[in-house]
Write a protein that holds these residues in place. Structure first.
Motif, PDB file in Angstrom:
ATOM      1  N   VAL A 110       0.701  -6.990   3.168  1.00 53.28           N
ATOM      2  CA  VAL A 110      -0.047  -8.096   3.755  1.00 53.28           C
ATOM      3  C   VAL A 110      -1.537  -7.853   3.542  1.00 53.28           C
ATOM      4  O   VAL A 110      -2.027  -6.734   3.729  1.00 53.28           O
ATOM      5  CB  VAL A 110       0.257  -8.228   5.257  1.00 53.28           C
ATOM      6  N   GLU A 111      -2.244  -8.888   3.137  1.00 48.32           N
ATOM      7  CA  GLU A 111      -3.678  -8.749   2.917  1.00 48.32           C
ATOM      8  C   GLU A 111      -4.362  -8.254   4.183  1.00 48.32           C
ATOM      9  O   GLU A 111      -4.146  -8.781   5.272  1.00 48.32           O
ATOM     10  CB  GLU A 111      -4.265 -10.091   2.484  1.00 48.32           C
ATOM     11  N   GLY A 112      -5.187  -7.218   4.037  1.00 50.28           N
ATOM     12  CA  GLY A 112      -5.867  -6.620   5.174  1.00 50.28           C
ATOM     13  C   GLY A 112      -5.162  -5.411   5.736  1.00 50.28           C
ATOM     14  O   GLY A 112      -5.708  -4.741   6.630  1.00 50.28           O
ATOM     15  N   ALA A 113      -3.966  -5.092   5.237  1.00 46.87           N
ATOM     16  CA  ALA A 113      -3.192  -3.972   5.769  1.00 46.87           C
ATOM     17  C   ALA A 113      -3.842  -2.645   5.436  1.00 46.87           C
ATOM     18  O   ALA A 113      -4.370  -2.445   4.343  1.00 46.87           O
ATOM     19  CB  ALA A 113      -1.768  -4.018   5.216  1.00 46.87           C
ATOM     20  N   ARG A 114      -3.794  -1.720   6.399  1.00 40.63           N
ATOM     21  CA  ARG A 114      -4.220  -0.352   6.160  1.00 40.63           C
ATOM     22  C   ARG A 114      -3.072   0.401   5.504  1.00 40.63           C
ATOM     23  O   ARG A 114      -1.903   0.205   5.839  1.00 40.63           O
ATOM     24  CB  ARG A 114      -4.620   0.322   7.467  1.00 40.63           C
ATOM     25  N   LEU A 115      -3.400   1.270   4.549  1.00 37.02           N
ATOM     26  CA  LEU A 115      -2.393   1.925   3.736  1.00 37.02           C
ATOM     27  C   LEU A 115      -2.420   3.433   3.899  1.00 37.02           C
ATOM     28  O   LEU A 115      -3.477   4.063   3.791  1.00 37.02           O
ATOM     29  CB  LEU A 115      -2.599   1.575   2.255  1.00 37.02           C
ATOM     30  N   LYS A 116      -1.253   4.006   4.134  1.00 37.32           N
ATOM     31  CA  LYS A 116      -1.069   5.442   4.089  1.00 37.32           C
ATOM     32  C   LYS A 116      -0.665   5.826   2.662  1.00 37.32           C
ATOM     33  O   LYS A 116      -0.443   4.954   1.824  1.00 37.32           O
ATOM     34  CB  LYS A 116       0.018   5.857   5.072  1.00 37.32           C
ATOM     35  N   PRO A 117      -0.552   7.100   2.356  1.00 31.07           N
ATOM     36  CA  PRO A 117       0.000   7.483   1.052  1.00 31.07           C
ATOM     37  C   PRO A 117       1.391   6.880   0.863  1.00 31.07           C
ATOM     38  O   PRO A 117       2.216   6.884   1.777  1.00 31.07           O
ATOM     39  CB  PRO A 117       0.042   9.009   1.146  1.00 31.07           C
ATOM     40  N   GLY A 118       1.638   6.348  -0.324  1.00 31.53           N
ATOM     41  CA  GLY A 118       2.907   5.700  -0.605  1.00 31.53           C
ATOM     42  C   GLY A 118       2.817   4.859  -1.865  1.00 31.53           C
ATOM     43  O   GLY A 118       1.828   4.902  -2.599  1.00 31.53           O
ATOM     44  N   MET A 119       3.862   4.047  -2.096  1.00 28.79           N
ATOM     45  CA  MET A 119       4.005   3.320  -3.347  1.00 28.79           C
ATOM     46  C   MET A 119       3.784   1.822  -3.163  1.00 28.79           C
ATOM     47  O   MET A 119       4.218   1.228  -2.185  1.00 28.79           O
ATOM     48  CB  MET A 119       5.417   3.545  -3.908  1.00 28.79           C
ATOM     49  N   LEU A 120       3.094   1.214  -4.147  1.00 24.50           N
ATOM     50  CA  LEU A 120       2.959  -0.241  -4.239  1.00 24.50           C
ATOM     51  C   LEU A 120       3.496  -0.678  -5.597  1.00 24.50           C
ATOM     52  O   LEU A 120       3.093  -0.136  -6.631  1.00 24.50           O
ATOM     53  CB  LEU A 120       1.491  -0.665  -4.113  1.00 24.50           C
ATOM     54  N   ASP A 121       4.392  -1.653  -5.595  1.00 23.93           N
ATOM     55  CA  ASP A 121       5.000  -2.151  -6.831  1.00 23.93           C
ATOM     56  C   ASP A 121       4.729  -3.649  -6.925  1.00 23.93           C
ATOM     57  O   ASP A 121       5.353  -4.442  -6.228  1.00 23.93           O
ATOM     58  CB  ASP A 121       6.504  -1.875  -6.828  1.00 23.93           C
ATOM     59  N   LEU A 122       3.771  -4.011  -7.768  1.00 25.47           N
ATOM     60  CA  LEU A 122       3.334  -5.399  -7.921  1.00 25.47           C
ATOM     61  C   LEU A 122       3.989  -6.008  -9.153  1.00 25.47           C
ATOM     62  O   LEU A 122       3.831  -5.501 -10.265  1.00 25.47           O
ATOM     63  CB  LEU A 122       1.808  -5.446  -8.052  1.00 25.47           C
ATOM     64  N   ILE A 123       4.743  -7.100  -8.959  1.00 23.27           N
ATOM     65  CA  ILE A 123       5.424  -7.709 -10.102  1.00 23.27           C
ATOM     66  C   ILE A 123       4.764  -9.011 -10.539  1.00 23.27           C
ATOM     67  O   ILE A 123       5.042  -9.516 -11.626  1.00 23.27           O
ATOM     68  CB  ILE A 123       6.916  -7.961  -9.807  1.00 23.27           C
ATOM     69  N   GLU A 124       3.870  -9.543  -9.701  1.00 16.80           N
ATOM     70  CA  GLU A 124       3.129 -10.738 -10.104  1.00 16.80           C
ATOM     71  C   GLU A 124       1.855 -10.846  -9.299  1.00 16.80           C
ATOM     72  O   GLU A 124       1.813 -10.521  -8.118  1.00 16.80           O
ATOM     73  CB  GLU A 124       3.977 -11.999  -9.911  1.00 16.80           C
ATOM     74  N   GLY A 125       0.762 -11.305  -9.952  1.00 11.14           N
ATOM     75  CA  GLY A 125      -0.488 -11.547  -9.259  1.00 11.14           C
ATOM     76  C   GLY A 125      -1.505 -10.435  -9.429  1.00 11.14           C
ATOM     77  O   GLY A 125      -1.357  -9.527 -10.250  1.00 11.14           O
ATOM     78  N   LEU A 126      -2.560 -10.521  -8.611  1.00 10.47           N
ATOM     79  CA  LEU A 126      -3.636  -9.520  -8.587  1.00 10.47           C
ATOM     80  C   LEU A 126      -3.781  -8.985  -7.172  1.00 10.47           C
ATOM     81  O   LEU A 126      -3.747  -9.756  -6.214  1.00 10.47           O
ATOM     82  CB  LEU A 126      -4.971 -10.133  -9.019  1.00 10.47           C
ATOM     83  N   ALA A 127      -3.965  -7.687  -7.041  1.00 13.16           N
ATOM     84  CA  ALA A 127      -4.178  -7.077  -5.736  1.00 13.16           C
ATOM     85  C   ALA A 127      -5.351  -6.117  -5.829  1.00 13.16           C
ATOM     86  O   ALA A 127      -5.519  -5.419  -6.837  1.00 13.16           O
ATOM     87  CB  ALA A 127      -2.926  -6.336  -5.277  1.00 13.16           C
ATOM     88  N   VAL A 128      -6.169  -6.073  -4.771  1.00 11.88           N
ATOM     89  CA  VAL A 128      -7.343  -5.199  -4.747  1.00 11.88           C
ATOM     90  C   VAL A 128      -7.188  -4.198  -3.608  1.00 11.88           C
ATOM     91  O   VAL A 128      -7.002  -4.580  -2.453  1.00 11.88           O
ATOM     92  CB  VAL A 128      -8.648  -6.001  -4.568  1.00 11.88           C
ATOM     93  N   LEU A 129      -7.267  -2.918  -3.957  1.00  3.06           N
ATOM     94  CA  LEU A 129      -7.235  -1.840  -2.974  1.00  3.06           C
ATOM     95  C   LEU A 129      -8.630  -1.254  -2.836  1.00  3.06           C
ATOM     96  O   LEU A 129      -9.298  -0.993  -3.837  1.00  3.06           O
ATOM     97  CB  LEU A 129      -6.282  -0.717  -3.411  1.00  3.06           C
ATOM     98  N   ARG A 130      -9.046  -1.041  -1.602  1.00  2.00           N
ATOM     99  CA  ARG A 130     -10.317  -0.350  -1.358  1.00  2.00           C
ATOM    100  C   ARG A 130     -10.011   0.948  -0.620  1.00  2.00           C
ATOM    101  O   ARG A 130      -9.516   0.926   0.516  1.00  2.00           O
ATOM    102  CB  ARG A 130     -11.285  -1.201  -0.544  1.00  2.00           C
ATOM    103  N   PHE A 131     -10.273   2.066  -1.283  1.00  2.00           N
ATOM    104  CA  PHE A 131     -10.049   3.362  -0.666  1.00  2.00           C
ATOM    105  C   PHE A 131     -11.193   3.671   0.304  1.00  2.00           C
ATOM    106  O   PHE A 131     -12.303   3.155   0.153  1.00  2.00           O
ATOM    107  CB  PHE A 131      -9.933   4.442  -1.736  1.00  2.00           C
ATOM    108  N   ASP A 132     -10.927   4.507   1.283  1.00  2.00           N
ATOM    109  CA  ASP A 132     -11.953   4.824   2.275  1.00  2.00           C
ATOM    110  C   ASP A 132     -13.142   5.544   1.653  1.00  2.00           C
ATOM    111  O   ASP A 132     -14.227   5.578   2.230  1.00  2.00           O
ATOM    112  CB  ASP A 132     -11.354   5.679   3.395  1.00  2.00           C
ATOM    113  N   SER A 133     -12.958   6.107   0.480  1.00  5.61           N
ATOM    114  CA  SER A 133     -14.069   6.732  -0.231  1.00  5.61           C
ATOM    115  C   SER A 133     -15.032   5.696  -0.799  1.00  5.61           C
ATOM    116  O   SER A 133     -16.153   6.024  -1.185  1.00  5.61           O
ATOM    117  CB  SER A 133     -13.528   7.586  -1.383  1.00  5.61           C
ATOM    118  N   GLY A 134     -14.595   4.420  -0.865  1.00  3.80           N
ATOM    119  CA  GLY A 134     -15.402   3.354  -1.447  1.00  3.80           C
ATOM    120  C   GLY A 134     -14.890   2.870  -2.790  1.00  3.80           C
ATOM    121  O   GLY A 134     -15.294   1.813  -3.270  1.00  3.80           O
ATOM    122  N   ALA A 135     -14.001   3.613  -3.435  1.00  4.73           N
ATOM    123  CA  ALA A 135     -13.453   3.212  -4.733  1.00  4.73           C
ATOM    124  C   ALA A 135     -12.569   1.971  -4.570  1.00  4.73           C
ATOM    125  O   ALA A 135     -11.811   1.865  -3.602  1.00  4.73           O
ATOM    126  CB  ALA A 135     -12.642   4.354  -5.337  1.00  4.73           C
TER     127      ALA A 135
END
Length: 474
Positions: free
Chosen positions: A122-147
């Motif tokens: 879900v957009e806005g979700a906080r993420l722990k270590p784990g897997m994301l499998d995207l089969i369609e679209g664009l997704a943007v992750l922002r790491f707490d380091s700023g990357a």
């Protein structure tokens, strides 16, 4: 405002509060805050947060007037408070992250479909270590380091911690601000370490990979024994990725549906409609590319590619050609018609560099050119085409008829697109040699070099439907 700018302002504010800024730095900071409304808003928001968290008005009332620096404007007291508030807010956020184990945030999910993910999508979700499998679209992750990572489907990424992740397959674009220098991305056969930059990375489960730098500096450590490479802006290292994409096999897609039968007959589609594909009769499909070095086997590919390339890369324009055998409709009036194209992920270029795209479909008017062969179709010799024309991505206007347009949203690489209307039906009805040639062009240009190449399934594709023409006869 980008995270890098926020952190930079916070750092400057802390140094100012400690009186460690030079006079030149103070003047530059004052100018930025006066001229940049977003920067001022950042300080104002931080001040408000500070007031709610731990504001103590006695800081102002107890301070002796003589102790206040006369050379600094009064409003700087608020700026210092705001900076402190922002630091406190960041500190609380960091403590919360370490407490709940989260290391990144899914800040954007555009047209996304997910499969097999162990993390919330879900957009806005906080993420722990784990897997994301995207089969369609664009997704943007922002790491707490700023990357920040832009995932382009299909892509599978494993979040490891705030400074590390692993791209198991697919394509991403990474933007790493100064405070996240050293952020690394693993692939099967390489480790990419970023030193504050923007770069694209594509990788497969077979170990093949491509790294392309848009800004700054990255280090590529090849796990197979090749020497470590340092890449700067405009440089790339390609370990078999492009070669694999340029010479695709229909069996390469491990997630593809079972082998599809490509009909070589006329099908009754019901309600007076009949359908054929480019696999019927003398049907054919291929594409051309504006490069003398391009291979001439495009007619054997499981998809045809379409691209409008920036003027700085004129050799990368591509146009699709398809032809339908209309012999079974000879002597029958065509009342209505519909073209159906199946979108394929080409995995060439970066989807985030191309906005929502408009495609145009043209009918070739000169029937003497309908005899083109898939093996002989080239940039130098193709129907309704002039290799020297300025608009390389389009056909010669006088030799074609525009039949209609369709759109593909940014990040979409599956599904179908349909074109239906009177112009298409009239073009088919006017045919006299039982072969109709269509040209598919992309009107939308890429925002940056190395933008995505769109692709559509051909009759050689073993898993997706070939170009289909549905007609309704009177």
């Amino acid at each position: 405002m980008k995270p890098a700018d926020q952190f930079r302002l916070l750092e400057l504010s802390e140094r100012y509060a400690d009186e460690k800024l030079s006079a030149a730095e103070v003047a530059a900071l004052e100018t930025e805050l006066r001229e940049n409304a977003e920067a001022r808003a950042f300080f104002a928001k931080a001040l408000h947060q500070r007031a709610e968290l731990c504001f103590d008005d006695s800081w102002h009332t107890q301070a002796a007037p003589a102790a206040r620096p006369t050379a600094k404007p009064v409003w700087w007291r608020h700026a210092i408070t705001a900076a402190a508030a922002a630091c406190i807010t960041f500190g609380i956020f960091w403590l919360q992250s370490t407490r709940d184990g989260t290391v990144a945030t899914l800040i954007r999910a555009q047209q996304c479909q997910w499969a097999g993910s162990s993390l919330p999508t879900v957009e806005g979700a906080r993420l722990k270590p784990g897997m994301l499998d995207l089969i369609e679209g664009l997704a943007v992750l922002r790491f707490d380091s700023g990357a920040e990572l832009v995932l382009e489907a299909p892509a599978t990424v494993e979040v490891l911690d705030g400074m590390n992740c692993k791209l198991r397959r697919g394509t991403l674009v990474a933007e790493v601000p100064p405070q996240a220098k050293g952020f690394s991305i693993d692939t099967k056969d390489a480790k990419v370490i970023d030193w504050g930059t923007k770069f694209g990375l594509s990788a497969g489960e077979d170990g093949k990979y491509l790294v392309q730098v848009m800004e700054g500096l990255v280090e590529v450590d090849d796990k197979t024994g090749a020497a470590t490479k340092k890449l700067e802006k405009g440089q790339r290292v390609d370990r078999g990725w492009s070669q694999k994409q340029m010479h695709p096999s229909a069996g390469d897609d491990a997630d593809a549906e079972p082998s599809r039968w490509q009909p070589s007959i006329v099908m009754d589609a019901g309600d007076g409609w009949q359908a054929i594909t480019t696999a019927f009769g003398h049907g054919k499909d291929s594409y051309i590319q504006s490069s003398d070095k391009a291979p001439h086997d495009f007619g054997t590919h499981p998809f045809f590619r379409v691209k409008r390339s920036k003027d700085t890369k004129p050799d990368l324009n591509r146009k699709g050609y398809i032809a339908f055998d209309l012999s079974k409709f000879r002597g029958r009036a065509i009342e209505d018609a519909e073209l159906v194209l199946t979108i394929e992920p080409s995995e060439l270029g970066f989807a985030s560099f191309v906005p929502d795209s408009t495609f145009a479909v043209y009918g070739v008017l000169d029937e003497s050119t309908d005899a083109w062969e898939e093996a002989g179709l080239t940039w130098q010799q193709a129907p309704a085409h002039d290799p020297a024309q300025p608009e390389r991505h389009l056909p010669v206007p006088a030799k074609v008829k525009l039949l209609g347009k369709f759109e593909i949203a940014q990040g979409i690489n599956r599904g179908t697109r349909k074109l239906r209307g009177k112009d298409l039906a009239d073009f088919l009805s006017a045919d006299t040699n039982q072969i109709a040639t269509l040209i598919i062009c992309r009107e939308t240009n890429e925002d940056q070099e190395s933008g995505l190449v769109h692709a559509f399934a051909t009759k050689e594709n073993g898993t997706r439907s070939a170009p289909m023409l549905r007609v309704k006869l009177r």
